[in-house]
Design an enzyme around this catalytic site. Structure first.
Site, PDB file in Angstrom:
ATOM      1  N   GLU A   7       0.778  -1.169  -0.061  1.00  0.00           N
ATOM      2  CA  GLU A   7      -0.199  -0.037   0.086  1.00  0.00           C
ATOM      3  C   GLU A   7       0.878   1.411  -0.107  1.00  0.00           C
ATOM      4  O   GLU A   7       0.742   2.182  -0.565  1.00  0.00           O
ATOM      5  CB  GLU A   7      -0.926  -0.056   1.238  1.00  0.00           C
ATOM      6  CG  GLU A   7      -1.792   1.268   1.394  1.00  0.00           C
ATOM      7  CD  GLU A   7      -2.594   1.465   2.471  1.00  0.00           C
ATOM      8  OE1 GLU A   7      -3.409   2.055   2.591  1.00  0.00           O
ATOM      9  OE2 GLU A   7      -2.422   0.795   3.384  1.00  0.00           O
ATOM     10  N   HIS A  20       2.982  29.782 -10.253  1.00  0.00           N
ATOM     11  CA  HIS A  20       1.654  30.411 -10.820  1.00  0.00           C
ATOM     12  C   HIS A  20       1.237  31.743 -10.317  1.00  0.00           C
ATOM     13  O   HIS A  20       0.181  32.285 -10.847  1.00  0.00           O
ATOM     14  CB  HIS A  20       0.480  29.283 -10.691  1.00  0.00           C
ATOM     15  CG  HIS A  20       0.709  28.309 -11.936  1.00  0.00           C
ATOM     16  ND1 HIS A  20       1.532  27.131 -11.757  1.00  0.00           N
ATOM     17  CD2 HIS A  20       0.019  28.161 -12.790  1.00  0.00           C
ATOM     18  CE1 HIS A  20       1.264  26.100 -12.447  1.00  0.00           C
ATOM     19  NE2 HIS A  20       0.506  26.919 -13.484  1.00  0.00           N
ATOM     20  N   GLN A  45      16.065  34.136 -13.734  1.00  0.00           N
ATOM     21  CA  GLN A  45      17.169  33.197 -13.175  1.00  0.00           C
ATOM     22  C   GLN A  45      16.378  32.310 -12.170  1.00  0.00           C
ATOM     23  O   GLN A  45      16.820  31.054 -11.804  1.00  0.00           O
ATOM     24  CB  GLN A  45      18.531  33.620 -12.648  1.00  0.00           C
ATOM     25  CG  GLN A  45      19.446  33.005 -12.138  1.00  0.00           C
ATOM     26  CD  GLN A  45      20.708  33.487 -11.812  1.00  0.00           C
ATOM     27  OE1 GLN A  45      20.669  34.600 -11.157  1.00  0.00           O
ATOM     28  NE2 GLN A  45      22.002  33.064 -12.205  1.00  0.00           N
ATOM     29  N   ASN A  88       3.513  10.714   8.109  1.00  0.00           N
ATOM     30  CA  ASN A  88       5.038  10.579   8.042  1.00  0.00           C
ATOM     31  C   ASN A  88       5.654  10.540   9.356  1.00  0.00           C
ATOM     32  O   ASN A  88       6.758  10.056   9.419  1.00  0.00           O
ATOM     33  CB  ASN A  88       5.279  11.874   7.254  1.00  0.00           C
ATOM     34  CG  ASN A  88       5.014  11.851   5.774  1.00  0.00           C
ATOM     35  OD1 ASN A  88       4.501  10.769   5.514  1.00  0.00           O
ATOM     36  ND2 ASN A  88       5.261  12.917   5.133  1.00  0.00           N
TER      37      ASN A  88
END
Length: 161
Positions: A24, A120, A61, A148
């Site tokens: 899983e 964005h 950059q 986690n």
């Protein structure tokens, strides 16, 4: 009283689930990196076409360096996940390596998508753009299939800590 069914022993569901957790978590890892990669590719297209100050934002950059980092992070993550897939197909995927894959890919996914939203600009927060929905949807990947923090606990135990 019947003690078996066509799909296993009665009252053994938890045991079966625990046996399949590495698979899983691997499936989650595959989905996490694929999701992040797709949105990053869409963000690259956006950075090539979105103009600001007379040039595409991808030519600045900072944007260029950031996108280079994100692409590299995805490719390195894919290599680790691929290694885990091979191990799983050969019956060698450990619970700890599955935990590493699940934890790492969810962190990478969330970090990449956070940067994609930022690239964005204001559009990145509007539901009309996939990046906004993807960013929101990715947050749960740090929780499901074991949080986690639990993944790190499993990894830490393997380290003898």
């Amino acid at each position: 009283m019947e003690t078996t069914t066509s799909s296993g022993e009665v009252d053994s569901g938890f045991v079966y689930m625990m046996e399949r957790l590495p698979q899983e978590r691997l499936v989650c890892a595959i989905a996490n990196v694929a999701h992040a990669k797709q949105i990053l590719e869409e963000t690259l297209d956006y950075a090539r076409s979105r103009m600001a100050f007379g040039q595409p934002i991808g030519r600045f950059q900072h944007s260029k360096f950031l996108l280079a980092e994100l692409v590299t992070k995805i490719e390195v993550t894919e290599a680790f996940v691929d290694r885990c897939v091979v191990a799983h197909s050969e019956g060698r995927l450990t619970a700890v390596d599955a935990a590493k894959a699940k934890w790492w890919t969810s962190e990478v996914q969330n970090a990449v998508l956070d940067h994609c939203v930022q690239l964005h600009g204001g559009y990145g927060f509007m539901n009309e753009y996939r990046v906004a929905r993807a960013w929101r949807d990715a947050r749960v990947t740090k929780i499901w299939a074991g949080s986690n923090e639990i993944m790190k606990e499993l990894i830490g135990r393997e380290l003898g800590l």
